[in-house]
Enzyme design. Sequence first.
Site, PDB file in Angstrom:
ATOM      1  CB  SER A 227       2.313  25.393 -79.096  1.00 31.72           C
ATOM      2  OG  SER A 227       1.038  25.146 -78.555  1.00 31.72           O
ATOM      3  CB  CYS A 282      10.564  29.979 -77.701  1.00 29.82           C
ATOM      4  SG  CYS A 282      11.253  31.276 -76.682  1.00 29.82           S
TER       5      CYS A 282
HETATM    6  P1  NAD Z   1       1.716  24.230 -74.978  1.00 27.31           P
HETATM    7  O1  NAD Z   1       1.064  25.221 -75.882  1.00 27.31           O
HETATM    8  O2  NAD Z   1       1.417  22.788 -75.178  1.00 27.31           O
HETATM    9  O3  NAD Z   1       1.353  24.541 -73.449  1.00 27.31           O
HETATM   10  C1  NAD Z   1       1.457  25.832 -72.904  1.00 27.31           C
HETATM   11  C2  NAD Z   1       0.426  25.979 -71.796  1.00 27.31           C
HETATM   12  O4  NAD Z   1      -0.874  25.822 -72.364  1.00 27.31           O
HETATM   13  C3  NAD Z   1       0.559  24.931 -70.697  1.00 27.31           C
HETATM   14  O5  NAD Z   1       0.361  25.541 -69.452  1.00 27.31           O
HETATM   15  C4  NAD Z   1      -0.547  23.943 -71.021  1.00 27.31           C
HETATM   16  O6  NAD Z   1      -1.085  23.323 -69.881  1.00 27.31           O
HETATM   17  C5  NAD Z   1      -1.590  24.795 -71.700  1.00 27.31           C
HETATM   18  N1  NAD Z   1      -2.369  24.058 -72.710  1.00 27.31           N
HETATM   19  C6  NAD Z   1      -1.961  22.981 -73.434  1.00 27.31           C
HETATM   20  N2  NAD Z   1      -2.948  22.579 -74.261  1.00 27.31           N
HETATM   21  C7  NAD Z   1      -3.987  23.414 -74.068  1.00 27.31           C
HETATM   22  C8  NAD Z   1      -5.290  23.518 -74.639  1.00 27.31           C
HETATM   23  N3  NAD Z   1      -5.713  22.673 -75.575  1.00 27.31           N
HETATM   24  N4  NAD Z   1      -6.090  24.513 -74.216  1.00 27.31           N
HETATM   25  C9  NAD Z   1      -5.670  25.377 -73.277  1.00 27.31           C
HETATM   26  N5  NAD Z   1      -4.455  25.319 -72.700  1.00 27.31           N
HETATM   27  C10 NAD Z   1      -3.616  24.354 -73.094  1.00 27.31           C
HETATM   28  O7  NAD Z   1       3.289  24.513 -75.062  1.00 27.31           O
HETATM   29  P2  NAD Z   1       4.455  23.667 -74.428  1.00 27.31           P
HETATM   30  O8  NAD Z   1       4.600  22.397 -75.208  1.00 27.31           O
HETATM   31  O9  NAD Z   1       4.319  23.579 -72.956  1.00 27.31           O
HETATM   32  O10 NAD Z   1       5.697  24.625 -74.727  1.00 27.31           O
HETATM   33  C11 NAD Z   1       6.411  24.629 -75.930  1.00 27.31           C
HETATM   34  C12 NAD Z   1       5.904  25.708 -76.863  1.00 27.31           C
HETATM   35  O11 NAD Z   1       6.001  26.976 -76.213  1.00 27.31           O
HETATM   36  C13 NAD Z   1       6.743  25.829 -78.121  1.00 27.31           C
HETATM   37  O12 NAD Z   1       5.886  26.061 -79.198  1.00 27.31           O
HETATM   38  C14 NAD Z   1       7.620  27.050 -77.847  1.00 27.31           C
HETATM   39  O13 NAD Z   1       8.094  27.718 -78.996  1.00 27.31           O
HETATM   40  C15 NAD Z   1       6.681  27.898 -77.071  1.00 27.31           C
HETATM   41  N6  NAD Z   1       7.408  28.881 -76.290  1.00 27.31           N
HETATM   42  C16 NAD Z   1       7.380  30.162 -76.735  1.00 27.31           C
HETATM   43  C17 NAD Z   1       8.083  31.124 -76.054  1.00 27.31           C
HETATM   44  C18 NAD Z   1       8.070  32.549 -76.531  1.00 27.31           C
HETATM   45  O14 NAD Z   1       8.582  33.389 -75.817  1.00 27.31           O
HETATM   46  N7  NAD Z   1       7.520  32.862 -77.684  1.00 27.31           N
HETATM   47  C19 NAD Z   1       8.807  30.793 -74.900  1.00 27.31           C
HETATM   48  C20 NAD Z   1       8.799  29.473 -74.467  1.00 27.31           C
HETATM   49  C21 NAD Z   1       8.080  28.520 -75.180  1.00 27.31           C
END
Ligand code: NAD
Length: 497
Positions: A227, A282
């Site tokens: 995210s 995404c």
């Molecule tokens: P997320 O940001 O919650 O998690 C992503 C990663 O970050 C995970 O490995 C998680 O363990 C870690 N994480 C979570 N909270 C954290 C924190 N407070 N501090 C440090 N690390 C932390 O995302 P998600 O819910 O797993 O995935 C969905 C999001 O990813 C959506 O916003 C989507 O658009 C995005 N996404 C983007 C792309 C792209 O190519 N731009 C591709 C796939 C997904």
Amino acid sequence: MATTLYHWKNGASFEGTSGNFSDVTDPATGEVSAQLALASADDVDAVVQAAVAAFPKWRDTSLTKRTQVLFAFRELLNARKGELAAIITAEHGKVLSDALGEVSRGQEVVEFACGMPHLLKGAFTENASTGVDVHSVRQPLGPVAIISPFNFPAMVPMWFYPIAIATGNTVVLKPSEKVPTAALWMAQLWKEAGLPDGVFNVLNGDKVAVDGLLTHPDIKSVSFVGSTPIARYVYETGTTHGKRVQALGGAKNHMLVLPDADLDLAADQAINAGFGSAGERCMAISAVLAVGDIADELVSKIKERAETLRTGDGRRGCDMGPLVTAVARDRVSGYVDAGEAAGATLVVDGRGVKPDADGQGFFVGPTLFDNVTTDMSIYTDEIFGPVLSVVRVDTYEEGVELINSNPYGNGTAIFTNDGGAARRFSNEVQVGMIGVNVPVPVPMAYYSFGGWKNSLFGDTHAHGVEGVHFFTRGKVVTSRWLDPSHGGLNLGFPQNT
Ligand code: NAD
């Protein structure tokens, strides 16, 4: 009895020391399927040290041998991709055919990386100065970290690790704690493919694991996908600690439908791009911009199709699976409540859907809103669920202005039969990946994947030539071989003769 999942270090399971665990669930049934070990700071260091120890030998392994392992991995993956797809469906919830598609798109990056010897060729200039030659090489960085989101448990890690490994780096993959099994399965596959122990490692965990990697002195780069708020944090923290970072963030993708478009094609593709993977992509389309007087007809075509979709357990041949967790389901339902309260027209309501599934899965059915305005949270926020919003605009210009003023810039698509309009759109829209009558324009492995604005922090996109550059550092060697005529002292700046 739920199984317990640990880390993967040096070619074997590693239990770690933290004593903290989280639940992994099957989203179609709501059942807890596993307990996942969450890394402590000491566990992070132990796993990173495996990557540190493996680096010197892997770096100096010949390209021929490195790519032979890549080819072996590709063959195993191709033969056994059904197993990986089943794992993805069991933890993420997406339907099996979609999970298989995800694995295939990841496999394409493995195939791209099999051609690494060609991609790593440098330049050579003979006689740049008299008797002096110059050549360039690209060398690996060292141990690199990959931090991935829940929505593509296999494909997103595969955007990065085939290239990182083929270029001679060692890897620590930190998958999403919601979907850890795919990463552990891929680690085992690397071992079977003959990758030396320690080159590919898996660290499971939450913020503690991520922070440990971002600040660890031996981690040289971070490839993050997730995210936007976390991507920004990862970029800022990682670069502050001297690392090369590419942090891909969230999205809000628009589909612009011009009055001359084939509305049946546009309606089909709005469904595919809005509800595929339950909107947890995404590159999902979440806003359909209907230009001019086509809106009524387009909305009725999308409605007709949305109502035929079967929502349920992804193992049962349904069209659409559940959301990943109960929290995600409640969040998405909350947005539907908010859209209704804000005055949007709820054309298809996915709340209370009766899924084809056993147990207490996390379902929201396909949901369609019309007459959405740009101040509503269903328009402004990334919902990450099966909610499609139709926004009515009067002109092409008004549509492009909406897309360009959005803080995200991941993907967008135009639907039209007018080549000039499509060309102008591709030229002036401020988004990283554009589709012309293609709703989910995910670039092929030999191009690079990445958005603009709040959809990517850093300056390098994933895979393709940009991926090769991200995982390597350039070096230029200027050489002269012994020739007595060039002796003598000269303290002046080197000049070419
Ligand atoms: P997320 O940001 O919650 O998690 C992503 C990663 O970050 C995970 O490995 C998680 O363990 C870690 N994480 C979570 N909270 C954290 C924190 N407070 N501090 C440090 N690390 C932390 O995302 P998600 O819910 O797993 O995935 C969905 C999001 O990813 C959506 O916003 C989507 O658009 C995005 N996404 C983007 C792309 C792209 O190519 N731009 C591709 C796939 C997904």
